[in-house]
Scaffold this active site. Structure first.
Site, PDB file in Angstrom:
ATOM      1  CE  LYS A 247      83.123  63.333  33.664  1.00 40.98           C
ATOM      2  NZ  LYS A 247      83.960  64.001  34.443  1.00 40.98           N
ATOM      3  CG  ASP A 252      85.460  68.031  31.145  1.00 44.97           C
ATOM      4  OD1 ASP A 252      84.895  69.002  30.899  1.00 44.97           O
ATOM      5  OD2 ASP A 252      85.768  67.689  32.435  1.00 44.97           O
ATOM      6  CE  LYS A 259      88.717  69.420  32.354  1.00 46.56           C
ATOM      7  NZ  LYS A 259      88.799  69.736  33.865  1.00 46.56           N
ATOM      8  CG  ASP A 270      86.011  63.730  31.895  1.00 45.78           C
ATOM      9  OD1 ASP A 270      86.324  62.944  32.801  1.00 45.78           O
ATOM     10  OD2 ASP A 270      85.105  64.686  31.754  1.00 45.78           O
ATOM     11  CG  ASP A 330      86.130  71.671  34.440  1.00 48.92           C
ATOM     12  OD1 ASP A 330      85.844  70.655  33.779  1.00 48.92           O
ATOM     13  OD2 ASP A 330      87.334  71.962  34.587  1.00 48.92           O
ATOM     14  NE  ARG A 334      80.714  67.896  40.686  1.00 53.82           N
ATOM     15  CZ  ARG A 334      81.526  68.159  41.520  1.00 53.82           C
ATOM     16  NH1 ARG A 334      81.230  69.014  42.732  1.00 53.82           N
ATOM     17  NH2 ARG A 334      82.954  68.115  41.391  1.00 53.82           N
TER      18      ARG A 334
HETATM   19  N1  BES Z   1      86.923  65.489  34.431  1.00 51.95           N
HETATM   20  C1  BES Z   1      87.343  66.579  35.020  1.00 51.95           C
HETATM   21  C2  BES Z   1      88.133  65.652  36.391  1.00 51.95           C
HETATM   22  C3  BES Z   1      89.523  65.197  35.902  1.00 51.95           C
HETATM   23  C4  BES Z   1      90.725  65.698  36.408  1.00 51.95           C
HETATM   24  C5  BES Z   1      89.631  63.962  35.243  1.00 51.95           C
HETATM   25  C6  BES Z   1      92.037  65.211  35.852  1.00 51.95           C
HETATM   26  C7  BES Z   1      90.940  63.209  35.067  1.00 51.95           C
HETATM   27  C8  BES Z   1      92.008  64.117  35.364  1.00 51.95           C
HETATM   28  C9  BES Z   1      86.121  66.839  35.895  1.00 51.95           C
HETATM   29  O1  BES Z   1      85.005  67.077  35.007  1.00 51.95           O
HETATM   30  C10 BES Z   1      86.654  68.202  36.408  1.00 51.95           C
HETATM   31  O2  BES Z   1      86.612  69.079  35.759  1.00 51.95           O
HETATM   32  N2  BES Z   1      86.482  68.273  37.602  1.00 51.95           N
HETATM   33  C11 BES Z   1      86.779  69.586  38.371  1.00 51.95           C
HETATM   34  C12 BES Z   1      85.868  69.865  39.526  1.00 51.95           C
HETATM   35  C13 BES Z   1      85.811  71.153  40.119  1.00 51.95           C
HETATM   36  C14 BES Z   1      85.453  72.249  38.921  1.00 51.95           C
HETATM   37  C15 BES Z   1      85.022  71.541  41.348  1.00 51.95           C
HETATM   38  C16 BES Z   1      88.161  69.436  38.907  1.00 51.95           C
HETATM   39  O3  BES Z   1      88.530  68.443  39.447  1.00 51.95           O
HETATM   40  O4  BES Z   1      88.839  70.624  38.899  1.00 51.95           O
HETATM   41 ZN    ZN Z   2      84.751  65.819  33.478  1.00 45.55          ZN
HETATM   42 ZN    ZN Z   3      84.964  68.686  34.013  1.00 48.74          ZN
END
Ligand code: BES
Ligand code: ZN
Ligand code: ZN
Length: 480
Positions: A247, A252, A259, A270, A330, A334
């Site tokens: 990835k 992000d 966020k 990220d 967010d 994926r």
């Molecule tokens: N990049 C984030 C995940 C992440 C969180 C990486 C903390 C490093 C530290 C990812 O893109 C994300 O935001 N995931 C969401 C998914 C949710 C919206 C289903 C998450 O983990 O909250």
């Molecule tokens: Zn992310």
């Molecule tokens: Zn994200």
């Protein structure tokens, strides 16, 4: 690079003499130094509660009978040689030792190699944007290995891997105004050119034209257009063909599902999965394993907000031919991976391994130091877990609970991009699984260990380069 010399430890004219000792505190070198020094080294060790434990150390200055300016005992515990090297490097920094010697008498070549690699990891600092201070320490300039010449080939390899970890850290640590999809691709191509890897990069025009609509969707709201990076290593008659996919979200924000401020900070990290894949590419190009083909694939985009950014309820058709209804902008990683995994599958590989800072849920489950492993193949799980052990990178298998898969259903498209609140790391894995119908696939959720706010055993704060060493170990074992 280290130099191998046959000089007695007490005669090494260096700033810092590193003496590795395990919990028995038995060391020929230590005995010699003890006999010559003006202090009882073993008694001081006892007094300071130095027991040779992993991560511990004891520093002596101005010992008589020893040429070195400082002597450092580093605890190796049972086999924490990398960690001992990191501790040695941190001490070298604090006593400003430019010239360091390692007393290798009695150590295995593997142990010596890990100590030198640890010194590389421990010396790292990201200072690219610091205006130079007048009395800045120039860093360790020379490492002498005393009485360890048989370790030379392993040390050279360990150094290659250590440097590749630093390459990954540099990419992760670079600020998002400087590192964006196009500049990440440029760094990848520069590295590939230097080390003789085949390379191709799709720009936004090609991505659009070829139908990488999920990568394009994530990147729509950014002034920095997406890229797909594809490097290839191939040698001999490949017995196994592998794709490593990382990835590469260079920042992000969360997009319209924005966020909160505290969660957004450090989201330039990220792209840690992509950095790990590129680091592994750099190392493998130099180590040159035989009879193997490895593809390094990094889909890269910035997830940002703009009038034309993608939004909830948008529906896109991915490269693999299926459609996705966006329920949360967010959950972008994926989406990028879906397109990249479908592309990897097309290359006709036997095995696909992806790495991604994918979910906060995985960090909740396993903590910040351990990555989650999801795979549809038990043999692949064993190979990856064994590789991670050799790499000193914590990895723990989690299930792809099939019953949760229906959470991804939606009446309007083939799937949506999030499940319910619970088991978020699993539903993210299940989403990916819908795009990789291949027998051997593994997904490593590295959201925890890829980036650290604090100094750790093998890395300072910031990008850790997690995954590089595991991937290199994994591929080398397959080629052997
Ligand atoms: N990049 C984030 C995940 C992440 C969180 C990486 C903390 C490093 C530290 C990812 O893109 C994300 O935001 N995931 C969401 C998914 C949710 C919206 C289903 C998450 O983990 O909250
Ligand atoms: Zn992310
Ligand atoms: Zn994200």
């Amino acid at each position: 690079m280290a130099e191998f010399v046959q000089v007695a430890a007490e005669s090494a004219a260096v700033d810092l003499l590193v003496v590795p000792v395990d919990e028995t505190l038995k060391s020929v070198v230590l005995e010699t130094i003890g006999a010559r020094a003006n202090v009882d080294v073993l008694a001081s060790a006892a007094q300071e509660h130095f027991k040779g434990k992993a991560g511990s150390s004891l520093l002596f200055r101005g010992l008589t009978g020893v040429e070195a300016r400082c002597v450092l005992l580093v605890g190796t515990g049972e086999d924490a040689f990398r960690r001992a090297g990191v501790v040695a490097a941190r001490n070298a920094k604090s006593v400003r030792a430019a010239k360091v010697a390692i007393a290798a008498t009695g150590l295995s070549p593997q142990a010596v190699a890990e100590i030198v690699q640890g010194m590389t990891l421990g010396a790292y600092e990201f200072k690219r944007h610091i205006s130079s201070a007048e009395d800045a320490f120039i860093g360790v300039q020379a490492i002498l290995v005393l009485d360890g010449a048989d370790a030379e080939p392993l040390v050279r390899e360990a150094k290659v891997v250590g440097d590749a970890v630093l390459f990954a850290r540099d990419l992760v640590n670079e600020s998002p105004n400087n590192l964006y999809p196009a500049s990440l691709a440029e760094a990848a191509v520069d590295m590939a050119t230097k080390h003789g890897l085949q390379h191709v990069v799709f720009d936004e025009g090609e991505l659009q034209e070829k139908g990488f609509n999920l990568i394009m969707a994530v990147g729509k709201g950014s002034e920095h257009a997406p890229r797909l990076i594809h490097l290839t290593y191939s040698a001999g008659k490949p017995k196994r063909r592998i794709a490593l996919v990382g990835k590469g979200v260079t920042f992000d924000t969360g997009g319209y599902n924005i966020k909160p401020g505290a969660s957004m900070l450090n989201m330039h990290g990220d792209m840690g999965g992509g950095a790990a894949v590129l680091g592994a590419a750099q190392a493998l190009a130099q180590l040159a394993p035989t009879d193997i083909e490895v593809h390094f694939i990094v889909p890269s985009a910035e997830n940002n907000i703009a009038a034309n950014a993608y939004k909830p309820n948008d529906i896109f058709h991915g490269y693999g031919g299926k459609s996705v209804e966006i329920h949360n902008t967010d959950a972008e990683g994926r989406l990028l991976l879906a397109d990249a995994l479908a592309y990897a599958k097309e290359l006709g590989v036997d095995t696909i391994v992806d790495l991604a800072t994918l979910t906060g849920a995985c960090v909740v489950a396993l903590g910040e130091l351990t990555a989650g492993l999801f795979t549809n193949d038990d043999a692949l799980a064993e190979e990856l877990l064994a590789a991670s052990k050799r790499a000193d990178e914590d990895l723990w298998r989690l299930p792809l609970t099939a019953k949760l898969d229906t959470q991804l259903d939606t009446p309007h498209a083939d799937m949506k991009n999030i499940g319910s609140r619970w088991g978020g790391a699993i539903t993210a894995g299940l989403f990916l699984k819908r795009w990789v119908d291949i027998e051997q696939w593994a997904h490593l959720d590295i959201a925890g260990p890829a980036f650290s706010e604090h100094e750790g055993d093998l890395s300072g704060a910031g990008g850790t380069g997690y995954g590089v060493t595991t991937l290199v170990e994994f591929v080398r074992a397959l080629s052997a």
